[in-house]
Design a protein around this motif. Structure first.
Motif, PDB file in Angstrom:
ATOM      1  N   GLY A 144       0.817  -1.202   0.000  1.00 32.62           N
ATOM      2  CA  GLY A 144       0.000   0.000   0.000  1.00 32.62           C
ATOM      3  C   GLY A 144       0.850   1.251   0.000  1.00 32.62           C
ATOM      4  N   MET A 145       0.189   2.377   0.246  1.00 28.71           N
ATOM      5  CA  MET A 145       0.867   3.673   0.306  1.00 28.71           C
ATOM      6  C   MET A 145       1.211   3.923   1.769  1.00 28.71           C
ATOM      7  N   SER A 146       2.392   3.559   2.149  1.00 28.99           N
ATOM      8  CA  SER A 146       2.727   3.468   3.567  1.00 28.99           C
ATOM      9  C   SER A 146       3.457   4.687   4.130  1.00 28.99           C
ATOM     10  N   ARG A 147       3.827   5.643   3.284  1.00 30.48           N
ATOM     11  CA  ARG A 147       4.523   6.827   3.776  1.00 30.48           C
ATOM     12  C   ARG A 147       3.759   8.082   3.384  1.00 30.48           C
ATOM     13  N   SER A 148       3.853   9.102   4.218  1.00 32.58           N
ATOM     14  CA  SER A 148       3.175  10.363   3.919  1.00 32.58           C
ATOM     15  C   SER A 148       3.832  11.042   2.719  1.00 32.58           C
ATOM     16  N   TYR A 149       2.998  11.627   1.868  1.00 35.89           N
ATOM     17  CA  TYR A 149       3.518  12.407   0.752  1.00 35.89           C
ATOM     18  C   TYR A 149       3.793  13.826   1.234  1.00 35.89           C
ATOM     19  N   GLU A 150       5.007  14.305   0.996  1.00 39.73           N
ATOM     20  CA  GLU A 150       5.408  15.623   1.466  1.00 39.73           C
ATOM     21  C   GLU A 150       5.592  16.558   0.271  1.00 39.73           C
ATOM     22  N   PRO A 151       4.663  17.472   0.044  1.00 34.80           N
ATOM     23  CA  PRO A 151       4.793  18.401  -1.076  1.00 34.80           C
ATOM     24  C   PRO A 151       5.929  19.380  -0.838  1.00 34.80           C
ATOM     25  N   PRO A 152       6.455  20.009  -1.889  1.00 34.05           N
ATOM     26  CA  PRO A 152       7.591  20.935  -1.733  1.00 34.05           C
ATOM     27  C   PRO A 152       7.158  22.282  -1.167  1.00 34.05           C
ATOM     28  N   ILE A 153       6.924  22.305   0.140  1.00 36.03           N
ATOM     29  CA  ILE A 153       6.526  23.525   0.842  1.00 36.03           C
ATOM     30  C   ILE A 153       7.615  23.863   1.861  1.00 36.03           C
ATOM     31  N   GLU A 154       8.144  25.050   1.807  1.00 38.72           N
ATOM     32  CA  GLU A 154       9.150  25.474   2.775  1.00 38.72           C
ATOM     33  C   GLU A 154       8.534  25.470   4.173  1.00 38.72           C
ATOM     34  N   GLY A 155       9.173  24.768   5.090  1.00 38.54           N
ATOM     35  CA  GLY A 155       8.666  24.683   6.451  1.00 38.54           C
ATOM     36  C   GLY A 155       7.589  23.631   6.645  1.00 38.54           C
ATOM     37  N   TYR A 156       7.417  22.746   5.667  1.00 42.72           N
ATOM     38  CA  TYR A 156       6.372  21.721   5.761  1.00 42.72           C
ATOM     39  C   TYR A 156       6.551  20.846   7.003  1.00 42.72           C
ATOM     40  N   GLU A 157       7.780  20.656   7.418  1.00 37.40           N
ATOM     41  CA  GLU A 157       8.049  19.801   8.574  1.00 37.40           C
ATOM     42  C   GLU A 157       7.467  20.367   9.870  1.00 37.40           C
ATOM     43  N   LEU A 158       7.093  21.637   9.884  1.00 43.96           N
ATOM     44  CA  LEU A 158       6.513  22.254  11.069  1.00 43.96           C
ATOM     45  C   LEU A 158       5.043  21.874  11.264  1.00 43.96           C
ATOM     46  N   ALA A 159       4.408  21.386  10.216  1.00 54.97           N
ATOM     47  CA  ALA A 159       2.993  21.019  10.300  1.00 54.97           C
ATOM     48  C   ALA A 159       2.815  19.697  11.040  1.00 54.97           C
ATOM     49  N   GLU A 160       1.643  19.507  11.610  1.00 50.01           N
ATOM     50  CA  GLU A 160       1.268  18.227  12.210  1.00 50.01           C
ATOM     51  C   GLU A 160       0.661  17.364  11.098  1.00 50.01           C
ATOM     52  N   HIS A 161       1.185  16.169  10.925  1.00 53.20           N
ATOM     53  CA  HIS A 161       0.769  15.331   9.809  1.00 53.20           C
ATOM     54  C   HIS A 161      -0.449  14.493  10.180  1.00 53.20           C
ATOM     55  N   TYR A 162      -1.242  14.180   9.168  1.00 57.92           N
ATOM     56  CA  TYR A 162      -2.456  13.387   9.338  1.00 57.92           C
ATOM     57  C   TYR A 162      -2.182  12.098  10.104  1.00 57.92           C
ATOM     58  N   ALA A 163      -1.041  11.482   9.854  1.00 54.29           N
ATOM     59  CA  ALA A 163      -0.733  10.205  10.488  1.00 54.29           C
ATOM     60  C   ALA A 163      -0.505  10.325  11.992  1.00 54.29           C
ATOM     61  N   ASP A 164      -0.159  11.520  12.463  1.00 52.87           N
ATOM     62  CA  ASP A 164       0.239  11.667  13.863  1.00 52.87           C
ATOM     63  C   ASP A 164      -0.569  12.700  14.648  1.00 52.87           C
ATOM     64  N   MET A 165      -1.382  13.486  14.008  1.00 50.02           N
ATOM     65  CA  MET A 165      -2.061  14.595  14.679  1.00 50.02           C
ATOM     66  C   MET A 165      -3.103  14.067  15.672  1.00 50.02           C
ATOM     67  N   PRO A 166      -3.444  14.852  16.685  1.00 50.17           N
ATOM     68  CA  PRO A 166      -4.520  14.456  17.594  1.00 50.17           C
ATOM     69  C   PRO A 166      -5.844  14.404  16.850  1.00 50.17           C
ATOM     70  N   VAL A 167      -6.759  13.571  17.313  1.00 58.56           N
ATOM     71  CA  VAL A 167      -8.072  13.488  16.673  1.00 58.56           C
ATOM     72  C   VAL A 167      -9.204  13.882  17.621  1.00 58.56           C
ATOM     73  N   ASP A 168      -8.873  14.225  18.861  1.00 57.69           N
ATOM     74  CA  ASP A 168      -9.891  14.678  19.810  1.00 57.69           C
ATOM     75  C   ASP A 168     -10.241  16.136  19.497  1.00 57.69           C
ATOM     76  N   PRO A 169     -11.488  16.445  19.113  1.00 58.52           N
ATOM     77  CA  PRO A 169     -11.849  17.821  18.782  1.00 58.52           C
ATOM     78  C   PRO A 169     -11.572  18.806  19.908  1.00 58.52           C
ATOM     79  N   ASP A 170     -11.637  18.339  21.148  1.00 57.33           N
ATOM     80  CA  ASP A 170     -11.392  19.246  22.278  1.00 57.33           C
ATOM     81  C   ASP A 170      -9.962  19.762  22.295  1.00 57.33           C
ATOM     82  N   ASP A 171      -9.075  19.057  21.642  1.00 57.63           N
ATOM     83  CA  ASP A 171      -7.678  19.488  21.583  1.00 57.63           C
ATOM     84  C   ASP A 171      -7.506  20.740  20.719  1.00 57.63           C
ATOM     85  N   PHE A 172      -8.548  21.102  19.961  1.00 57.91           N
ATOM     86  CA  PHE A 172      -8.478  22.246  19.053  1.00 57.91           C
ATOM     87  C   PHE A 172      -9.453  23.353  19.452  1.00 57.91           C
ATOM     88  N   THR A 173      -9.959  23.307  20.663  1.00 58.36           N
ATOM     89  CA  THR A 173     -10.990  24.255  21.090  1.00 58.36           C
ATOM     90  C   THR A 173     -10.501  25.698  20.999  1.00 58.36           C
TER      91      THR A 173
END
Length: 511
Positions: A144-173
């Protein structure tokens, strides 16, 4: 011991191929799986746990073949107990239910799987593959597609990735959130966070493509598009069309530099508390050394493949499952279980023909337009493979030296590349949408459409309908469209059967 086939990955595709090899009973195979269970991808994804693959136990028919048209999760087997529709009645099931199903599928069929065995090196020498010390004549990659696709965006590594981000909505209140990406994972995430955030922006350079319009199930599905209402009904959220150029972080959050496509590339800086990257996945080629490293395609996200699902540069290295969507990228269903289960069955038949002198299964027919027409009509009204793999798989009638044979579910490109040889006449039957179907709004009643069962206008139909092509010398010499039908029944004598019989007769009469 040298294996005939080593399968890497015990997800749905790996299990499907293993089940076919097991049922055949004549090939030595082994599946290697890095996790301690089959289908480990679904233990983590989708992050909010609801699948978007259709599950419909109540269809109004007992025909198992027809039922598979509305069952997007079951793998193919002869065991009626191994249908996913027995596991949950939910139309959009939970990932945990699918994990249970895959575990039962592997266990009940006693598939040869070695768990907790993560592959670290695939090499090729002297006609054999070496996979961490295991020798095999052929390797099938079903990771399968087992690794995250990283587009060429400067500073992309600063973002929280779908594979690791929190999923509790309260964490984003109370937070302002940017979601990078415009696919289902992006909108799944946005929908989940709408109730607790102050603002969500979903951003990407491409237009939002709606699956109900394009008929590509990987485009945005209705079950994930509630967020679009909040944008168009002025409820604080927005969809941004353009490129994320740079992400910067400071003590108070993130500054994102964005260039808008709709405003002549006007550049603007926007502030957010969180930046989430939902940019999709890619193939992990790191396990291959130079002797066996496959060429890549489509921004290096997929292994490049022939029409036989084989690496274009490493003979004997095959691919199964979602990786095979390189062959019909954003057009067909090879990226999804309800599509690639048939692709895997086609791969199995290709392997038998290529490496074990076992021809593609064929049913003899009487030589004549009536028998051929009856066989085609029967299949298009029942086949789940042609239905799910529209435009990609074809039933093929070959006519040679007075002998007529019917072959089911052959990849169209494989036929055109000579995979079945070069019969004097081949009739390929597919189910297809019209060429401009994605430009037609199916809910706009002001648009003039072809009338249902209008045989004389069938070639202009936008909706799914059968298409029969005559090939000579690998070239298309004639095409016949069967009129579309609201109930997907293409068997009316005057509308469907007789026009097709006349077309077949004309092809048989050509000398």
């Amino acid at each position: 011991m040298t294996l005939d086939y080593l399968i890497i990955g015990a997800g749905p595709a790996g299990l499907q191929l293993a089940a076919l090899l097991q049922a055949e009973g004549r090939r030595d195979y082994l599946v290697l799986e890095g996790a301690g269970r089959p289908g480990a991808f679904f233990a983590r994804f989708p992050r909010h746990r609801q699948l978007i693959s259709i599950n419909k136990p109540r269809t109004g028919t007992d025909d198992p073949e027809l039922n598979l048209r509305l069952d997007w999760n079951s793998l193919l087997s002869d065991d009626p107990a191994l249908l996913f529709t027995r596991y949950t009645p939910r139309y959009f099931p939970q990932a945990e239910d699918y994990l249970r199903y895959l575990a039962d599928f592997a266990s009940r069929l006693d598939l040869r799987i070695r768990y907790d065995t993560r592959v670290s090196r695939v090499a090729f020498a002297d006609g054999l593959f070496d996979v961490d010390g295991i020798a095999a004549r052929h390797v099938v990659v079903a990771t399968g597609m087992s690794r995250s696709y990283e587009p060429p965006i400067e500073g992309y590594e600063l973002a929280e990735h779908y594979a690791d981000m929190p999923v509790d909505p309260d964490d984003f209140t109370g937070q302002r959130v940017l979601v990078i990406g415009k696919g289902n994972s992006a909108f799944e995430t946005a929908d989940a966070l709408m109730e607790t955030t102050t603002v969500i922006h979903v951003a990407g350079p491409s237009s939002v493509h709606l699956a109900w319009r394009t008929h590509y199930v990987g485009h945005l599905r209705a079950v994930n598009n509630n967020f679009l209402d909040t944008y168009q009904l002025k409820s604080a959220n927005a969809v941004l069309d353009g490129h994320v150029r740079r992400i910067e972080r400071d003590a108070d959050g993130y500054t994102v530099t964005f260039s808008f496509s709709r405003a002549d590339e006007v550049v603007k800086q926007l502030r957010y508390d969180r930046v989430l990257a939902c940019t999709g996945f890619r193939f992990d080629a790191s396990i291959f050394d130079e002797s066996a490293r496959p060429d890549l395609a489509i921004k290096d996200r997929f292994p490049q493949q022939t029409s036989a699902f084989e690496s274009v540069n490493v003979p004997g290295l095959y691919f199964a499952g979602t990786l095979t969507q390189q062959r019909d990228f954003k057009r067909g269903t090879n990226g999804f279980i309800h599509g690639f289960r048939y692709g895997v069955r086609a791969l199995h038949r290709i392997l038998q023909a290529r490496h074990h002198a076992t021809p593609w299964p064929a049913t003899p027919l009487k030589a004549g337009p009536e028998a051929i027409t009856d066989a085609i009509i029967a299949r298009v009204n029942r086949s789940s493979a042609l239905w799910q793999q529209f435009g990609f798989l074809a039933d093929v009638v070959t006519v040679e030296d007075g002998q007529v044979s019917y072959l089911e579910e052959v990849p169209v490109d494989y036929v055109r590349d000579g995979g079945l040889g070069d019969p004097p006449l081949a009739l390929l039957t597919t189910l297809e949408y019209g060429p401009d179907h994605d430009k037609v709004d199916p809910f706009d009643i002001s648009v003039r459409r072809i009338a249902q069962d209008a045989a004389g206008q069938a070639h202009d139909a936008a909706y799914l309908h059968p298409v029969v092509r005559a090939l000579r010398g690998g070239e298309v010499v004639a095409v016949h469209h069967l009129a579309e039908n609201l109930e997907n029944r293409w068997d009316r004598p005057e509308v469907h059967v007789r026009p097709l019989a006349a077309f077949v007769a004309r092809q048989l009469d050509v000398r």
